[in-house]
Design a protein around this motif. Structure first.
Motif, short mmCIF file in Angstrom:
data_model
loop_
_atom_site.label_atom_id
_atom_site.label_comp_id
_atom_site.label_asym_id
_atom_site.label_seq_id
_atom_site.Cartn_x
_atom_site.Cartn_y
_atom_site.Cartn_z
N TYR A 76 10.69 3.70 -17.05
CA TYR A 76 10.25 2.76 -18.07
C TYR A 76 11.32 1.67 -18.21
O TYR A 76 12.43 1.95 -18.64
N GLU A 77 10.99 0.46 -17.82
CA GLU A 77 11.96 -0.63 -17.79
C GLU A 77 12.07 -1.35 -19.14
O GLU A 77 13.15 -1.74 -19.54
N ARG A 78 10.92 -1.59 -19.77
CA ARG A 78 10.89 -2.25 -21.08
C ARG A 78 9.56 -1.90 -21.74
O ARG A 78 8.59 -1.60 -21.06
N PRO A 79 9.50 -1.91 -23.06
CA PRO A 79 8.27 -1.45 -23.73
C PRO A 79 7.14 -2.47 -23.70
O PRO A 79 7.36 -3.69 -23.69
N VAL A 80 5.93 -1.93 -23.69
CA VAL A 80 4.73 -2.74 -23.92
C VAL A 80 4.53 -2.72 -25.43
O VAL A 80 4.28 -1.66 -26.01
N LYS A 81 4.67 -3.88 -26.07
CA LYS A 81 4.63 -3.95 -27.53
C LYS A 81 3.25 -4.39 -28.00
O LYS A 81 2.76 -5.44 -27.60
N GLY A 82 2.65 -3.59 -28.87
CA GLY A 82 1.39 -3.95 -29.49
C GLY A 82 0.19 -3.91 -28.56
O GLY A 82 0.28 -3.47 -27.41
N VAL A 83 -0.95 -4.35 -29.09
CA VAL A 83 -2.19 -4.35 -28.32
C VAL A 83 -2.24 -5.58 -27.41
O VAL A 83 -1.52 -6.55 -27.62
N GLY A 84 -3.08 -5.51 -26.41
CA GLY A 84 -3.23 -6.62 -25.46
C GLY A 84 -3.72 -6.10 -24.13
O GLY A 84 -4.56 -5.20 -24.07
N GLU A 85 -3.18 -6.66 -23.05
CA GLU A 85 -3.55 -6.24 -21.71
C GLU A 85 -2.32 -6.10 -20.84
O GLU A 85 -1.30 -6.77 -21.06
N VAL A 86 -2.41 -5.21 -19.87
CA VAL A 86 -1.40 -5.05 -18.83
C VAL A 86 -2.13 -4.97 -17.50
O VAL A 86 -3.34 -4.73 -17.46
N ARG A 87 -1.40 -5.19 -16.44
CA ARG A 87 -1.98 -4.98 -15.12
C ARG A 87 -1.16 -3.93 -14.40
O ARG A 87 0.05 -3.81 -14.61
N VAL A 88 -1.84 -3.15 -13.59
CA VAL A 88 -1.19 -2.12 -12.79
C VAL A 88 -1.40 -2.49 -11.33
O VAL A 88 -2.54 -2.68 -10.90
N ARG A 89 -0.30 -2.61 -10.61
CA ARG A 89 -0.33 -2.94 -9.18
C ARG A 89 0.05 -1.69 -8.40
O ARG A 89 1.04 -1.05 -8.71
N ILE A 90 -0.76 -1.36 -7.39
CA ILE A 90 -0.45 -0.20 -6.55
C ILE A 90 -0.49 -0.60 -5.07
O ILE A 90 -1.13 -1.59 -4.70
N TRP A 91 0.19 0.17 -4.28
CA TRP A 91 0.19 0.06 -2.82
C TRP A 91 0.57 1.44 -2.30
O TRP A 91 0.90 2.34 -3.08
N ILE A 92 0.52 1.61 -1.00
CA ILE A 92 0.88 2.90 -0.41
C ILE A 92 2.27 2.78 0.20
O ILE A 92 2.48 2.02 1.14
N GLU A 93 3.21 3.50 -0.39
CA GLU A 93 4.58 3.53 0.11
C GLU A 93 4.64 4.26 1.45
O GLU A 93 5.34 3.84 2.36
N LYS A 94 3.93 5.39 1.53
CA LYS A 94 3.98 6.20 2.74
C LYS A 94 2.69 6.99 2.87
O LYS A 94 2.22 7.58 1.91
N LEU A 95 2.16 6.98 4.07
CA LEU A 95 0.99 7.82 4.40
C LEU A 95 1.44 8.78 5.48
O LEU A 95 1.66 8.39 6.62
N GLY A 96 1.62 10.03 5.08
CA GLY A 96 2.05 11.07 6.02
C GLY A 96 0.86 11.82 6.59
O GLY A 96 -0.29 11.40 6.45
N ARG A 97 1.13 12.93 7.20
CA ARG A 97 0.07 13.74 7.81
C ARG A 97 -0.88 14.29 6.75
O ARG A 97 -2.08 14.15 6.87
N THR A 98 -0.32 14.88 5.69
CA THR A 98 -1.15 15.46 4.63
C THR A 98 -0.85 14.85 3.26
O THR A 98 -1.55 15.15 2.30
N SER A 99 0.18 14.02 3.18
CA SER A 99 0.56 13.44 1.88
C SER A 99 0.40 11.93 1.89
O SER A 99 0.31 11.30 2.94
N LEU A 100 0.37 11.40 0.69
CA LEU A 100 0.27 9.96 0.49
C LEU A 100 1.09 9.64 -0.75
O LEU A 100 1.00 10.35 -1.76
N VAL A 101 1.90 8.59 -0.66
CA VAL A 101 2.72 8.19 -1.80
C VAL A 101 2.29 6.79 -2.24
O VAL A 101 2.42 5.84 -1.47
N PHE A 102 1.73 6.70 -3.45
CA PHE A 102 1.42 5.40 -4.05
C PHE A 102 2.67 4.89 -4.76
O PHE A 102 3.30 5.63 -5.51
#
Length: 156
Positions: A76-102
């Motif tokens: 947690y880098e800094r707080p989200v204060k009050g109501v509003g909107e946030v965005r969540v960005r994802i990508w795949i750090e690593k795709l292994g044989r049986t695992s996946l890291v977002f």
């Protein structure tokens, strides 16, 4: 997680979420447990858009839907204060044989300054034995543009 978060040609997936009064804690900031829910919803939207997984699980038609979360790590880098909107960005750090890291970032809608950063580790499982099993070639093909590093080639 510092520094370059994704390769220049790599895609990322992003979803905007509302932050409502009941998401806040006693200090009127986004409760820490809500971050995991926002990440979960973003990953669900990613699977829907990239793999076409909608509705109920169907492991016969979509075997890669059989996966479990092994770990979540959030800073947690800094707080989200009050109501509003946030965005969540994802990508795949690593795709292994049986695992996946977002990898993920939780951000304001209008800035690239992190509220939180982290990763989620997932493992594909056999739906009958619950043992790890390799991701399919189809999933590898679909998610390859979102991978920070080239996916590992499963050895058979």
């Amino acid at each position: 997680m510092r520094g370059r978060l994704y390769a220049p040609a790599m895609r990322f997936f992003e979803k905007v979420h509302g932050v409502y009064f009941d998401d806040l804690d006693a200090f009127q900031i986004l409760h820490n447990a809500k971050y995991v829910l926002l990440i979960e919803r973003t990953i669900g939207a990613f699977w829907d858009q990239v793999c076409g997984w909608t509705g109920l699980l169907n492991p016969d038609e979509n075997p890669d839907q059989s996966h479990l979360v092994r770990a979540n790590h959030i800073e947690y880098e800094r707080p989200v204060k009050g109501v509003g909107e946030v965005r969540v960005r994802i990508w795949i750090e690593k795709l292994g044989r049986t695992s996946l890291v977002f990898g993920f970032r939780v951000l304001p809608v209008d800035q690239d300054t992190d509220y939180a950063v982290g990763h989620r580790v997932m493992v594909r499982i056999d739906p009958e034995t619950y043992r790890p099993t390799p991701w399919t070639d189809e999933l590898r093909r679909r998610v390859a543009p979102y991978c920070r590093t080239p996916p590992e080639t499963p050895s058979t």
